[in-house]
Every structure is written in C-alpha cells, then in structure tokens.
Design an enzyme around this catalytic site. Structure first.
Site, mmCIF file in Angstrom:
data_model
loop_
_atom_site.group_PDB
_atom_site.id
_atom_site.type_symbol
_atom_site.label_atom_id
_atom_site.label_comp_id
_atom_site.label_asym_id
_atom_site.label_seq_id
_atom_site.Cartn_x
_atom_site.Cartn_y
_atom_site.Cartn_z
ATOM 1 C CB ALA A 32 -1.093 -0.293 1.064
ATOM 2 C CB THR A 36 1.175 6.840 0.362
ATOM 3 O OG1 THR A 36 2.372 6.848 0.219
ATOM 4 C CG2 THR A 36 0.037 5.435 2.107
ATOM 5 C CG PHE A 43 -4.108 -2.113 6.544
ATOM 6 C CD1 PHE A 43 -5.050 -1.559 5.298
ATOM 7 C CD2 PHE A 43 -3.819 -2.760 7.137
ATOM 8 C CE1 PHE A 43 -6.494 -2.745 5.394
ATOM 9 C CE2 PHE A 43 -4.749 -3.887 7.389
ATOM 10 C CZ PHE A 43 -6.271 -3.475 6.674
ATOM 11 C CG HIS A 130 -3.546 -9.120 -1.709
ATOM 12 N ND1 HIS A 130 -3.350 -8.308 -0.481
ATOM 13 C CD2 HIS A 130 -3.421 -10.295 -0.196
ATOM 14 C CE1 HIS A 130 -2.451 -8.677 0.153
ATOM 15 N NE2 HIS A 130 -2.545 -10.069 0.041
ATOM 16 C CB CYS A 138 -22.036 -12.121 -10.744
ATOM 17 S SG CYS A 138 -23.513 -13.994 -9.739
ATOM 18 C CB CYS A 141 -24.120 -16.409 -13.045
ATOM 19 S SG CYS A 141 -23.628 -14.624 -13.725
HETATM 20 P P1 NAD Z 1 0.497 -1.161 4.717
HETATM 21 O O1 NAD Z 1 -0.218 -0.551 5.600
HETATM 22 O O2 NAD Z 1 0.950 -2.868 6.303
HETATM 23 O O3 NAD Z 1 1.915 -0.566 5.132
HETATM 24 C C1 NAD Z 1 2.641 0.223 4.520
HETATM 25 C C2 NAD Z 1 4.035 0.259 4.586
HETATM 26 O O4 NAD Z 1 4.016 1.402 3.979
HETATM 27 C C3 NAD Z 1 4.131 1.471 5.474
HETATM 28 O O5 NAD Z 1 5.279 0.231 6.162
HETATM 29 C C4 NAD Z 1 4.079 2.685 5.353
HETATM 30 O O6 NAD Z 1 4.828 3.262 6.426
HETATM 31 C C5 NAD Z 1 5.327 2.784 4.210
HETATM 32 N N1 NAD Z 1 4.492 3.302 3.560
HETATM 33 C C6 NAD Z 1 4.223 4.602 3.403
HETATM 34 N N2 NAD Z 1 4.056 5.533 2.420
HETATM 35 C C7 NAD Z 1 5.179 5.395 2.163
HETATM 36 C C8 NAD Z 1 5.863 5.905 1.077
HETATM 37 N N3 NAD Z 1 5.586 6.641 0.562
HETATM 38 N N4 NAD Z 1 6.788 5.271 0.444
HETATM 39 C C9 NAD Z 1 7.790 4.267 0.891
HETATM 40 N N5 NAD Z 1 6.847 3.716 1.759
HETATM 41 C C10 NAD Z 1 6.003 3.821 2.974
HETATM 42 O O7 NAD Z 1 0.513 -2.206 3.525
HETATM 43 P P2 NAD Z 1 -0.024 -3.061 3.448
HETATM 44 O O8 NAD Z 1 1.836 -4.120 3.909
HETATM 45 O O9 NAD Z 1 0.802 -3.259 1.453
HETATM 46 O O10 NAD Z 1 -0.465 -3.984 3.524
HETATM 47 C C11 NAD Z 1 -1.757 -3.903 4.236
HETATM 48 C C12 NAD Z 1 -2.884 -4.766 2.493
HETATM 49 O O11 NAD Z 1 -4.044 -3.524 3.141
HETATM 50 C C13 NAD Z 1 -2.199 -4.983 1.907
HETATM 51 O O12 NAD Z 1 -2.760 -6.599 1.530
HETATM 52 C C14 NAD Z 1 -3.325 -4.465 0.707
HETATM 53 O O13 NAD Z 1 -3.369 -5.465 -0.308
HETATM 54 C C15 NAD Z 1 -4.396 -3.571 1.208
HETATM 55 N N6 NAD Z 1 -4.035 -1.990 0.532
HETATM 56 C C16 NAD Z 1 -4.171 -2.052 -0.215
HETATM 57 C C17 NAD Z 1 -3.682 -0.591 -1.007
HETATM 58 C C18 NAD Z 1 -4.312 -0.053 -2.396
HETATM 59 O O14 NAD Z 1 -4.468 -1.103 -3.382
HETATM 60 N N7 NAD Z 1 -3.272 0.857 -2.419
HETATM 61 C C19 NAD Z 1 -4.331 0.331 0.070
HETATM 62 C C20 NAD Z 1 -4.915 0.111 1.100
HETATM 63 C C21 NAD Z 1 -4.350 -1.278 1.482
#
Ligand code: NAD
Length: 263
Positions: A32, A36, A43, A130, A138, A141
C-alpha cells in the site's frame, strides 16, 4: 536496527543501481505504501478509509451471510474516491521505466488499485496477490463488470446492495477479502518468480501480511538479493541486503536514473 539500514543515502542509491545493473531476473514487490503518494491511504496511516471501515470486520464469510455487511461494504466501495481518481506516482513510473529498459521481470503487488498497469507495466507482468478493485463479479454465474459500471448503477438506481442483473446472485469486488482464499494461480506464480529472482526490490510494505510477505524471504533463501524501500521499519529489515528509509516516489526514480547513467 538491521545492519543493512542505509545511513549514506547516495551510497545506498548507487549500490541499489549497481545491483539493478547486475540483475537478470529483477522482481519488484509492492504494498500500500507505494500508492500513498497517489493519494490512496495505506492501512495504518490515520484519517484513511480503513479507520472508518475495518476490513477484518468485513470478512468474506460475513459478507456472504449478512446483508448488513454487504450494505456496509458497498457503502465503503462508493466512498473510495481516492482510488477511482488516483494516478500513478513517480514510484510507479520508475518501475514502468525499468520495464521499458528491459530490466523488469515482474511486479508482485498486494495493491488492488491497478496503478502499476496505468504507469505502463503490461498487465501480464503484474501479479495481483489480493485481486483488483477495478472489477466486480458475480459469485454465482461469474459475470464480470468494470467497477465503474457498478458504481454508476448504484448511483443511478440508488440501490444499497447491487445484485447480478443476469442471475440475481451476490456481487463482489474482485479483491481478496479477509477470510477468503488467496488466488491459487497468482500465488503460485509469485512464489515461482520470487524463487527465481536474483534481485527483489520491496516498496511500501510492512511485510506483515502473509503469504505476500513471504515472497522477499523466498528470494533471499534462494540466493537472491533483497532491497527494501520503506518509510518505516518492516518485518524484512533483518534479512534484507539493503534497507533504505524514505519515500518510494523519491527513492525509486533516483535508483532508476542512477542505473541509466551508469549503463
Ligand atoms: P501497510 O499499510 O501494512 O504498510 C504500508 C507501508 O508503507 C508502511 O510500512 C508505511 O510506512 C510505508 N509507506 C507509506 N507511504 C510510503 C511511501 N510514500 N514510501 C515508502 N513507504 C511508504 O501495507 P501493506 O503491507 O501493503 O498491507 C496492507 C494491506 O491492505 C495489503 O494487503 C493491501 O492489499 C491492502 N491495501 C491496498 C491499498 C491499495 O491498493 N493501494 C491501499 C490500502 C491497503
């Protein structure tokens, strides 16, 4: 703190760029945190949609059993504007640049936002562990729609729980919910790519969610190098070859630029 945490940023970027040059099977693993900087909260950051809706409460089993949970999940779906409007950021674009340079074998991602593909990495090279938030299907179907169509339908018909227009079955986003099995094909492919990788660059993942978090460990155990780029500490820092703390959107483009310069 791990010995691999870089204290000299320039030296770390040079080293990572050198390892990119040497790599023959480079795999990028993202979580994730790579999105950002595109405005999609991860998360754990405060104020995000995940504070309002706890995905652990929206398990697959509850979603199937309880219309109230389905209603809540579709409400959340409609409120995820950040994801609908998001554009790839410099981290996604740098990964796509590696592809254009012929250096990228694959991206394994925990993300469901489709931004690696938008940045220019071909879909067949992106392993979505994920699933994707861009499609709805669906459960009865198997019919599939782009999420945008379902969003328009919910807004137009003012329905709280959209059902399948073909068979009346339960609709769900093509994401993997808590309590739902991991997709077999994608997981097997990710394990294979991780085993074969001679370099894995991990970006924006705390590396706590399994089995996704196993992938860099698999690379390490099979003799490959692991580089972690993350804002905060991760569960992989102790075995990584190099850990760079900082923003993926700043660091990854610098690594790719340095690699191009050194070629
Ligand atoms: P996580 O939220 O657990 O961890 C994200 C990590 O990224 C943190 O350690 C944080 O410090 C770091 N981070 C944040 N911004 C950053 C940046 N700009 N540069 C570098 N590092 C940065 O995320 P995860 O481990 O991917 O797990 C969360 C779950 O939630 C995953 O399974 C995911 O599928 C889902 N999720 C997906 C999305 C998306 O698709 N964009 C968004 C939120 C959550």
């Amino acid at each position: 703190m791990s010995n691999a945490v870089a204290t000299d940023l320039d030296a770390a970027i040079e080293l990572a760029a050198q390892w990119v040059s040497e790599a023959e099977r480079l795999v990028v693993f993202t979580g994730a945190g790579v999105s950002t900087e595109s405005g999609i909260p991860d998360f754990r950051s405060p104020g995000g949609i995940w504070e309002k809706y706890d995905p652990r409460e929206l398990t697959y089993q509850k979603f199937l059993a309880d219309p109230a949970v389905r209603k809540l999940r579709w409400k959340m779906f409609m409120e995820m504007e950040a994801m609908w409007d998001a554009k790839p950021n410099p981290a996604h674009l740098a990964v796509a640049e590696l592809h254009k340079l012929g250096k990228l074998r694959a991206v394994i991602t925990q993300n469901v936002d489709g931004l690696h593909q938008d940045a220019g990495v071909p879909a067949e090279r992106v392993i979505e562990l994920h699933g994707t938030n861009r499609e709805v299907y669906c459960l009865r179907c198997g019919a599939r729609w782009p999420s945008s169509e379902i969003r328009e339908r919910i807004a137009r018909e003012k329905v709280e729980i959209p059902d399948c227009v073909k068979c009346g079955g339960i609709l769900k986003t093509a994401t993997v919910s808590f309590g739902q099995a991991m997709p077999e094909k994608e997981t097997a492919e990710a394990v294979r790519l991780s085993e074969q990788a001679d370099l894995m660059i991990v970006m924006g993942s705390t590396l706590v969610v399994n089995p996704a978090a196993m992938m860099p460990r698999i690379t390490k155990e099979n003799g490959g190098r692991v580089v972690i780029i993350n804002l905060s500490g991760t569960e992989g820092d102790h075995y990584a070859d190099l850990v760079v703390r900082g923003k993926a959107g700043e660091l990854m483009p610098r690594i790719v630029e340095r690699y191009k310069k050194n070629r």
